[in-house]
Design an enzyme around this catalytic site. Structure first.
Site, mmCIF file in Angstrom:
data_model
loop_
_atom_site.group_PDB
_atom_site.id
_atom_site.type_symbol
_atom_site.label_atom_id
_atom_site.label_comp_id
_atom_site.label_asym_id
_atom_site.label_seq_id
_atom_site.Cartn_x
_atom_site.Cartn_y
_atom_site.Cartn_z
ATOM 1 N N ASP A 155 1.881 1.712 -33.072
ATOM 2 C CA ASP A 155 2.959 0.985 -33.734
ATOM 3 C C ASP A 155 2.765 1.011 -35.250
ATOM 4 O OD1 ASP A 155 4.963 -1.296 -34.251
ATOM 5 O OD2 ASP A 155 4.988 -1.172 -32.070
ATOM 6 N N HIS A 188 6.521 -5.504 -37.217
ATOM 7 C CA HIS A 188 6.776 -5.077 -35.844
ATOM 8 C C HIS A 188 5.503 -4.984 -35.011
ATOM 9 C CE1 HIS A 188 8.091 -2.302 -32.577
ATOM 10 N NE2 HIS A 188 9.290 -2.828 -32.775
ATOM 11 N N SER A 467 11.619 -3.451 -27.635
ATOM 12 C CA SER A 467 10.287 -3.439 -28.256
ATOM 13 C C SER A 467 9.492 -4.677 -27.910
ATOM 14 C CB SER A 467 10.409 -3.341 -29.785
ATOM 15 O OG SER A 467 10.712 -2.044 -30.200
#
Length: 636
Positions: A155, A188, A467
């Site tokens: 990620d 994220h 996600s």
């Protein structure tokens, strides 16, 4: 908890206590014919009432310090009540018959009733459990920290400033192009990692597999993207780090052999790879989730409904290149890099309510003023917290009108189910704190006379997308696998599908796959059956659907299904309609229910792992009269 059909009335004391607590608001509904309403309202005000709601056939009013019985006495004999207060009135001016016929009841509080909810509180000072943990039953299985589980997170990095991780168990790979793995490239990756394994440490949030070891590979560049070759290389690094599971909350178009080979190899070596289906709300197949060696994850919301933007590529019974399972992916609370999120704490009438911060940090407290949709300035809002309905104009303009009226803060109420999540736009010119709240809380928020809003920088916040669903499945896989280390990644993948709770159309469908993952059901299946016999459930399967079911109060209706030998999972759901249905499941030859689902509404669910062969009985019991109910059952 609702009483089941077997519960007697010996808990009357507890019921009385509950009603007493509700009556502490001193707020009552007075049922009155519209022709007599003005007289009743006027009399109520003379007797000290504060009128809140004036609707067809009733009013709602607070009589401060008065019990229900005392209000009934006052309103049934208003002349005496006025005389007792030292106020004289001519009895012939009052329609005594109209007052004697009034029906008065407590105006009881109502709370949000989503299928699953986050804990309400402040993660900066206490530990909160996200709704997806409850929904997936992860709170019902204990993570075995000594099992050697490791999740490789490919990620945007994991920011070391967040304290909610077992940092002694986290490693990573630096990259000259993307930077250090423990310095974030945006929030994220930190959010994803928190859902997988935030520690159980009395602060922040708790992950699906609390404190699980992780290996972090930062593949996104400063522009927020990477290449498929980066992922192929990352898979090798995950192997070198000793990871069991790879999580990829990412994707894009076009497949390629290098990437596919890398994940094929990881899976063939006994690992498990999960990836996001995508957030474009169409039937396009995204990669790497589209490879058969990768488990494609879709999203659902807190009400077991579909996340509308979750992609849903077509699939067949012979290929694993479509959505296989889902998990919570809408408004998921998790970790952020330090102070990179804005978190809100909202109270009204002394009660905490779920909210999301829009803009403008700050802390305010004061009396409330209901501005409707706030389409114009209103001097009555001066010095107050504006309570505003969503609709007609932008969030920014609503808050601007509140601020221009002298308002000190804004609470905007959603006009659809769930907590409102929004912003005030790139050209925000407001300065007062503003939050979004849930439609389910509208009555309480509008009725509250005071409110407070606190918005400040936080290391915890919300995100939405597949996600967010993907790391939930990765964490659940680590949780279940930690208790059954003899399994392979493919065994874990198959059991998560076989024991998922069916959502959407009966059986496998393109939106939910086999359904929402259930950690406890998967753990129980493996405890009873071990890993060797775990096989992938078929995309189809045998099913039952009954619609339009109506049952009288305190009566039952039964259905029978024949379960064949070798069935691994039997899932039964009820939904829709009105009333209150309870679900009871009986195995062949037994009069004792092996599963009971008795929530306070019609959405009930039971999943039986490895059901015995024979005729099973499904009983639907109407706790309150049931109409137009749908029953679905599916077994594989």
């Amino acid at each position: 908890m609702k009483m089941s059909k077997f519960t007697t009335s010996v808990i009357a004391l507890a019921i009385s206590s509950a009603f007493a607590a509700q009556a502490e608001d001193n707020r009552y509904i007075i049922h009155v014919e519209d022709s007599n309403k003005q007289a009743v309202k006027a009399m109520a005000k003379k007797l000290g009432a504060n009128i809140h709601v004036d609707a067809n056939g009733f009013i709602s009013a607070t009589f401060e310090g008065k019990s229900l019985n005392s209000v009934k006495k006052m309103m049934s004999n208003p002349v005496k009540a006025l005389q007792d207060r030292g106020l004289n009135t001519a009895s012939d001016q009052i329609n005594q018959a109209a007052f004697a016929a009034l029906e008065i009841q407590e105006d009881a509080r109502r709370y949000p009733m989503a299928a699953f909810n986050d804990d309400i509180g402040d993660p900066r000072t206490e530990q909160l459990t996200p709704y997806s943990v409850y929904q997936s039953e992860a709170d019902q299985v204990t993570f075995n920290a000594n099992a050697g589980m490791k999740v490789c997170v490919i990620d945007s990095g994991l920011d070391r400033t967040n304290p909610d991780f077992n940092w002694a168990g986290i490693t990573g790979d630096n990259d000259s192009g993307t930077g250090n793995w423990d310095e974030h490239g945006g929030p994220h990756g930190t959010h994803v990692a928190g859902t997988i394994g935030a520690a159980d440490n009395n602060v922040g949030v708790v992950g699906m597999a609390p404190g699980v070891d992780m290996h972090i590979i930062k593949v996104f560049n400063a522009s927020g993207w990477g290449y498929s070759s980066d992922l192929a290389h990352a898979a090798q690094k995950c192997t070198d780090a000793g990871a069991n599971i790879i999580n990829m909350s990412l994707g894009g178009g076009a497949s390629n052999r290098a990437e596919e080979n890398a994940f094929d190899a990881f899976t063939a070596a006994g690992g498990l790879v999960v990836a996001a289906a995508g957030n474009d709300g169409n039937n396009v197949r995204s990669y790497p989730a589209g490879y058969e060696s990768v488990m494609m994850i879709g999203g659902n919301d807190a009400d077991n409904g579909r996340y509308d933007s979750s992609q849903y590529p077509s699939c067949s019974s012979t290929q694993d290149n479509c959505v296989e399972v889902t998990a919570g992916g809408v408004n998921v609370l998790s970790t952020y890099p330090q102070d990179m999120a804005s978190l809100s704490v909202t109270t009204a009438g002394g009660q905490n309510y779920a909210s999301t911060a829009m803009e403008n940090t700050g802390s305010v407290s004061g009396s409330t003023y209901y501005m409707g949709t706030a389409e114009a300035t209103d001097s009555a809002a001066n010095g107050k917290v504006c309570v505003i309905d969503r609709g007609n104009i932008s969030f920014h303009d609503k808050v601007q009108n509140c601020e221009n009226s002298g308002g000190i803060g804004a609470i905007i109420i959603n006009n659809v189910s769930g907590v409102l999540s929004g912003t005030l736009g790139e050209t925000n010119a407001t300065t007062i704190p503003a939050v979004g709240t849930a439609l389910e809380d509208k009555t309480a928020l509008v009725a509250a006379t005071s409110a407070s809003i606190d918005i400040s920088a936080s290391s915890y916040g919300y995100m939405t997308g597949t996600s967010m669903a993907t790391p939930a499945v990765a964490g659940i896989a680590a949780l279940v696998w930690s208790n059954h280390t003899e399994c392979t990644g493919t065994d874990i993948r198959n059991v998560l599908k076989a024991t998922a709770a069916d959502l959407g159309d009966a059986g496998h469908d393109v939106y939910f796959g086999h359904g929402v993952v259930k950690a406890k059901a998967a753990h129980d299946y493996l405890t009873a059956n071990g890993c060797g016999g775990t096989t992938e459930p078929p995309a189809g399967g045998n099913s039952l659907e009954e619609t339009g079911i109506s049952i009288s109060r305190r009566a039952s209706q039964t259905f029978n299904v024949d379960i064949p030998a070798g069935t691994t999972s039997f899932t039964i759901n009820t939904s829709g309609g009105s009333g209150d249905a309870d679900l009871y499941i009986y195995q062949p030859g037994s009069s004792t229910a092996v599963c009971e689902s008795t929530s306070s509404k019609n959405t009930e669910s039971c999943t039986i792992s490895n059901p015995a062969e024979g005729s099973w009985e499904i009983e639907i019991y109407a706790y309150r009269r049931v109409s137009n109910l749908t029953l679905t059952a599916q077994w594989n």
